[in-house]
Design a protein around this motif. Structure first.
Motif, PDB file in Angstrom:
ATOM      1  N   LYS A  40       0.831  -1.204   0.000  1.00 48.44           N
ATOM      2  CA  LYS A  40       0.000   0.000   0.000  1.00 48.44           C
ATOM      3  C   LYS A  40       0.868   1.257   0.000  1.00 48.44           C
ATOM      4  O   LYS A  40       1.859   1.343   0.717  1.00 48.44           O
ATOM      5  N   ASN A  41       0.481   2.223  -0.835  1.00 45.83           N
ATOM      6  CA  ASN A  41       1.117   3.534  -0.985  1.00 45.83           C
ATOM      7  C   ASN A  41       2.396   3.502  -1.824  1.00 45.83           C
ATOM      8  O   ASN A  41       3.000   4.555  -2.038  1.00 45.83           O
ATOM      9  N   ARG A  61      -6.019  -2.891  -5.438  1.00 46.06           N
ATOM     10  CA  ARG A  61      -6.696  -1.679  -5.921  1.00 46.06           C
ATOM     11  C   ARG A  61      -5.667  -0.568  -6.057  1.00 46.06           C
ATOM     12  O   ARG A  61      -4.816  -0.407  -5.184  1.00 46.06           O
ATOM     13  N   SER A  63      -4.825   3.660  -7.388  1.00 50.66           N
ATOM     14  CA  SER A  63      -5.360   4.981  -7.711  1.00 50.66           C
ATOM     15  C   SER A  63      -4.553   5.570  -8.858  1.00 50.66           C
ATOM     16  O   SER A  63      -3.352   5.322  -8.989  1.00 50.66           O
ATOM     17  N   ILE A  75      -6.532  12.815  -7.734  1.00 51.54           N
ATOM     18  CA  ILE A  75      -6.909  11.447  -8.061  1.00 51.54           C
ATOM     19  C   ILE A  75      -7.952  11.470  -9.168  1.00 51.54           C
ATOM     20  O   ILE A  75      -8.998  12.095  -9.046  1.00 51.54           O
ATOM     21  N   TYR A  78     -10.052   5.186  -9.463  1.00 53.68           N
ATOM     22  CA  TYR A  78      -9.515   3.996  -8.816  1.00 53.68           C
ATOM     23  C   TYR A  78      -9.762   2.810  -9.747  1.00 53.68           C
ATOM     24  O   TYR A  78     -10.800   2.739 -10.409  1.00 53.68           O
ATOM     25  N   GLU A 104      -3.261   1.269  -3.656  1.00 54.15           N
ATOM     26  CA  GLU A 104      -4.151   1.620  -2.554  1.00 54.15           C
ATOM     27  C   GLU A 104      -4.268   0.475  -1.553  1.00 54.15           C
ATOM     28  O   GLU A 104      -4.774   0.650  -0.452  1.00 54.15           O
ATOM     29  N   SER A 105      -3.808  -0.691  -1.964  1.00 60.00           N
ATOM     30  CA  SER A 105      -3.748  -1.868  -1.113  1.00 60.00           C
ATOM     31  C   SER A 105      -2.590  -2.715  -1.631  1.00 60.00           C
ATOM     32  O   SER A 105      -1.933  -2.337  -2.607  1.00 60.00           O
ATOM     33  N   GLU A 183     -14.681   7.308  -1.984  1.00 62.98           N
ATOM     34  CA  GLU A 183     -13.651   7.113  -3.008  1.00 62.98           C
ATOM     35  C   GLU A 183     -14.196   6.323  -4.189  1.00 62.98           C
ATOM     36  O   GLU A 183     -13.946   6.657  -5.347  1.00 62.98           O
TER      37      GLU A 183
END
Length: 231
Positions: A40-41, A61, A63, A75, A78, A104-105, A183
């Protein structure tokens, strides 16, 4: 004779891999360097980097971001599997990635060199058709999203989404947090709260233990409003 790479692409394009852990389905037939795990990130792609690879989003997922100096929320959307990152740019003769892609995950991604994939689908009719089918699904989702943003108010975007989710079972309890729902629907969080309360006051939904719930009676009201809509 079918190569391991062709076999892997067929499994991916038909989405017949283990969606929880794609590595289990593909580790023995593709090089480990081309099966990428992002936490994530983490950044998957950088805007303006050369389009050397296509990236198949197999799980998780992401972005999609663009840099616009006058907007603090950049953004665009997604994405969830199956997506072929970079293919739209290639088909439009753009030789670089046009956006940043962030995880995002936890995400699993399969990459393949751009020219190698293009050569394969030019020579393999079945893979070409399967790629076209994936693109058709992606285009349909994009068109539906664009129509909703153009035709629906934020309240109707929420109402229509809940109607579709409740179609197959009632009572339906929305599993998403308010932040995740905002989101997903591309609605400002404060606006989302306002429309949740508005729909609750009109008996289109109820709140139970903090969750959005659609009972049979509420589903019938939603159906009266949204059942005839074709997107």
């Amino acid at each position: 004779m079918q190569t391991n790479l062709e076999k892997a692409l067929k499994i991916i394009l038909e989405k017949k891999y283990n969606t929880r852990n794609p590595v289990l389905s593909l580790a023995e037939i593709v090089p480990s360097k081309d099966l990428l795990i992002f936490e994530k990130n983490e950044t998957i792609l950088n805007q303006k980097e050369p389009l050397d690879y296509f990236y198949f989003l197999l799980s998780g997922r992401v972005s999609v971001w663009n840099e616009i100096s006058w907007n603090s929320n950049n953004i665009i959307e997604y994405l969830e599997p199956l997506e072929i990152l970079g293919l739209i740019e290639y088909l439009n003769h753009t030789d670089y990635y046009t956006a940043y892609i962030l995880a995002e995950s936890k995400c699993t991604v399969f990459r393949i060199q751009t020219e190698r994939f293009i050569q394969m689908i030019q020579q393999n009719n079945e893979l070409c058709f399967q790629t076209l089918f994936v693109l058709g699904n992606i285009a349909a989702l994009n068109m539906e999203g664009a129509e909703k943003q153009h035709l629906f108010t934020p309240g109707d975007i929420l109402g229509h989404y809940l109607f579709l989710q409740a179609c197959h079972r009632r009572p339906y309890t929305c599993p998403l947090t308010r932040v995740a729902l905002a989101e997903k629907l591309h609605i400002n969080l404060r606006t989302l709260y306002r429309h949740i309360y508005a729909l609750e006051s009109q008996n289109y939904l109820s709140i139970k233990k903090g969750k959005i719930v659609i009972e049979e009676e509420q589903y019938k009201l939603l159906a009266e409003k949204y059942d005839e809509i074709i997107l």
